[in-house]
Design a protein around this motif. Structure first.
Motif, PDB file in Angstrom:
ATOM      1  N   GLU A   1      79.377  48.929  70.575  1.00  0.00           N
ATOM      2  CA  GLU A   1      78.657  49.213  69.334  1.00  0.00           C
ATOM      3  C   GLU A   1      79.610  49.484  68.174  1.00  0.00           C
ATOM      4  O   GLU A   1      79.379  49.039  67.043  1.00  0.00           O
ATOM      5  CB  GLU A   1      77.711  50.403  69.524  1.00  0.00           C
ATOM      6  CG  GLU A   1      76.446  50.101  70.312  1.00  0.00           C
ATOM      7  CD  GLU A   1      76.657  50.061  71.813  1.00  0.00           C
ATOM      8  OE1 GLU A   1      75.723  49.692  72.544  1.00  0.00           O
ATOM      9  OE2 GLU A   1      77.773  50.411  72.275  1.00  0.00           O
ATOM     10  N   ASP A   2      80.710  50.197  68.444  1.00  0.00           N
ATOM     11  CA  ASP A   2      81.684  50.483  67.394  1.00  0.00           C
ATOM     12  C   ASP A   2      82.375  49.203  66.930  1.00  0.00           C
ATOM     13  O   ASP A   2      82.655  49.021  65.734  1.00  0.00           O
ATOM     14  CB  ASP A   2      82.719  51.493  67.890  1.00  0.00           C
ATOM     15  CG  ASP A   2      82.136  52.875  68.110  1.00  0.00           C
ATOM     16  OD1 ASP A   2      81.146  53.214  67.428  1.00  0.00           O
ATOM     17  OD2 ASP A   2      82.652  53.614  68.972  1.00  0.00           O
TER      18      ASP A   2
ATOM     19  N   LYS B   1      79.856  47.282  64.698  1.00  0.00           N
ATOM     20  CA  LYS B   1      79.731  47.916  63.378  1.00  0.00           C
ATOM     21  C   LYS B   1      80.961  47.612  62.518  1.00  0.00           C
ATOM     22  O   LYS B   1      80.827  47.278  61.330  1.00  0.00           O
ATOM     23  CB  LYS B   1      79.518  49.428  63.532  1.00  0.00           C
ATOM     24  CG  LYS B   1      78.119  49.796  63.998  1.00  0.00           C
ATOM     25  CD  LYS B   1      77.880  51.293  63.968  1.00  0.00           C
ATOM     26  CE  LYS B   1      78.536  51.989  65.119  1.00  0.00           C
ATOM     27  NZ  LYS B   1      78.164  53.436  65.205  1.00  0.00           N
ATOM     28  N   HIS B   2      82.134  47.725  63.109  1.00  0.00           N
ATOM     29  CA  HIS B   2      83.359  47.436  62.366  1.00  0.00           C
ATOM     30  C   HIS B   2      83.398  45.973  61.924  1.00  0.00           C
ATOM     31  O   HIS B   2      83.780  45.655  60.786  1.00  0.00           O
ATOM     32  CB  HIS B   2      84.584  47.760  63.232  1.00  0.00           C
ATOM     33  CG  HIS B   2      85.885  47.381  62.593  1.00  0.00           C
ATOM     34  ND1 HIS B   2      86.515  46.190  62.850  1.00  0.00           N
ATOM     35  CD2 HIS B   2      86.657  48.031  61.690  1.00  0.00           C
ATOM     36  CE1 HIS B   2      87.622  46.116  62.140  1.00  0.00           C
ATOM     37  NE2 HIS B   2      87.737  47.232  61.431  1.00  0.00           N
TER      38      HIS B   2
ATOM     39  N   MET C   1      80.843  45.289  59.062  1.00  0.00           N
ATOM     40  CA  MET C   1      81.306  45.921  57.834  1.00  0.00           C
ATOM     41  C   MET C   1      82.473  45.146  57.227  1.00  0.00           C
ATOM     42  O   MET C   1      82.522  44.911  56.011  1.00  0.00           O
ATOM     43  CB  MET C   1      81.735  47.359  58.111  1.00  0.00           C
ATOM     44  CG  MET C   1      82.242  48.112  56.896  1.00  0.00           C
ATOM     45  SD  MET C   1      82.819  49.788  57.314  1.00  0.00           S
ATOM     46  CE  MET C   1      84.262  49.378  58.346  1.00  0.00           C
TER      47      MET C   1
ATOM     48  N   GLN D   1      71.228  48.341  63.659  1.00  0.00           N
ATOM     49  CA  GLN D   1      71.615  49.428  62.767  1.00  0.00           C
ATOM     50  C   GLN D   1      70.657  50.609  62.884  1.00  0.00           C
ATOM     51  O   GLN D   1      71.071  51.765  62.742  1.00  0.00           O
ATOM     52  CB  GLN D   1      71.679  48.910  61.332  1.00  0.00           C
ATOM     53  CG  GLN D   1      72.820  47.918  61.111  1.00  0.00           C
ATOM     54  CD  GLN D   1      72.794  47.259  59.757  1.00  0.00           C
ATOM     55  OE1 GLN D   1      71.742  47.171  59.109  1.00  0.00           O
ATOM     56  NE2 GLN D   1      73.939  46.766  59.311  1.00  0.00           N
TER      57      GLN D   1
ATOM     58  N   GLN E   1      71.271  51.658  66.938  1.00  0.00           N
ATOM     59  CA  GLN E   1      72.678  51.923  67.275  1.00  0.00           C
ATOM     60  C   GLN E   1      73.046  51.537  68.710  1.00  0.00           C
ATOM     61  O   GLN E   1      73.945  52.141  69.311  1.00  0.00           O
ATOM     62  CB  GLN E   1      73.036  53.389  67.006  1.00  0.00           C
ATOM     63  CG  GLN E   1      72.914  53.807  65.543  1.00  0.00           C
ATOM     64  CD  GLN E   1      73.985  53.185  64.666  1.00  0.00           C
ATOM     65  OE1 GLN E   1      75.163  53.439  64.839  1.00  0.00           O
ATOM     66  NE2 GLN E   1      73.569  52.340  63.725  1.00  0.00           N
TER      67      GLN E   1
END
Length: 238
Positions: free
Chosen positions: A86-87, A90-91, A94, A189, A192
């Motif tokens: 998940e991280d 997200k990175h 972004m 989003q 998560q």
């Protein structure tokens, strides 16, 4: 779906490290590295707006650029063996927005360690995802094996005590496969998590479901490539 065509990004997570098979994401399979295979599989799909490789390895990022994918360096703090996918997602999303690629409606994950995915399977996965109006889709593989747990006294306890002894009479169970994961960005989003409870599933063949984590897995994939043919044969690079 939106009235316009959805913007879809393929994300290929390819860390440098690996416990079971060192540098597995650049291992050779049929003359093509596993990372390059994932990129080529993704780029064969016309519906995708972008193909991205996220990695902490300069070698893997160089492969991504050579294959025409967007190469995103992954920070070391989210590149460990215990890091959450998940991280990474997200990175990646972004960073894509920061470097001018805008926002996406859908992302899909192509794991390099599932290199025998076929284009027709991927197209059918997207067809099912959109026809079901799903927020998430995973691939699964059927199994009629008798699974169970070992007790502390060493005895085997089957998950289904009434399972038929004849394999052909058993109702199959299904295990998750890494061929492709498809996820709605807004739902991701909001929740998560990449894989929510009860995602839509698409059944793939056992040879497509192979997951390379050890040398034996890689040897088996090479044998399957010889037996079943190269799924990249219809892609221009091959």
């Amino acid at each position: 779906m939106n009235e316009r065509d959805p913007r879809i990004v393929a994300i290929i997570p390819a860390r440098h490290g690996s416990v079971g098979l060192p540098r597995k994401n650049i291992a050779d399979l049929g003359g093509v590295s596993l990372t390059a295979r994932a990129v080529r599989s993704a780029k064969a799909l016309d519906a995708l707006s972008a193909v991205v490789v996220t990695s902490d390895s300069p070698d893997i990022l160089a492969i991504a650029e050579a294959e025409g994918a967007v190469a995103i360096p992954r920070p070391i703090e989210i590149a460990g063996s215990s890091s959450k996918i998940e991280d990474t997602i997200k990175h990646t999303l972004m960073t894509l927005e920061d470097i001018g690629h805008g926002k996406f409606d859908t992302f899909c994950i192509f794991e390099p360690t599932s290199p025998l995915r076929r284009k027709e399977t991927l197209l059918r996965c997207f067809e099912k995802y959109y026809s079901a109006e799903a927020e998430a889709l995973i691939t699964v593989c059927a199994s009629t094996e008798n699974f169970g747990r070992l007790r502390t006294d060493g005895k085997f306890v089957g998950l289904d005590p009434g399972i038929a002894r004849r394999r052909q009479e058993r109702e199959p169970l299904f295990k998750e496969a890494g061929v492709i994961y498809i996820r709605d960005v807004e739902a991701f989003q909001r929740e998560q998590v990449v894989i929510p409870n009860e995602p839509t599933a698409y059944i793939v063949l056992p040879e497509e479901a192979i997951d390379i984590n050890t040398q034996i897995d890689l040897d088996l994939a090479r044998a399957l490539l010889d037996i079943c043919g190269d799924p990249l044969r219809d892609v221009a690079h091959v």
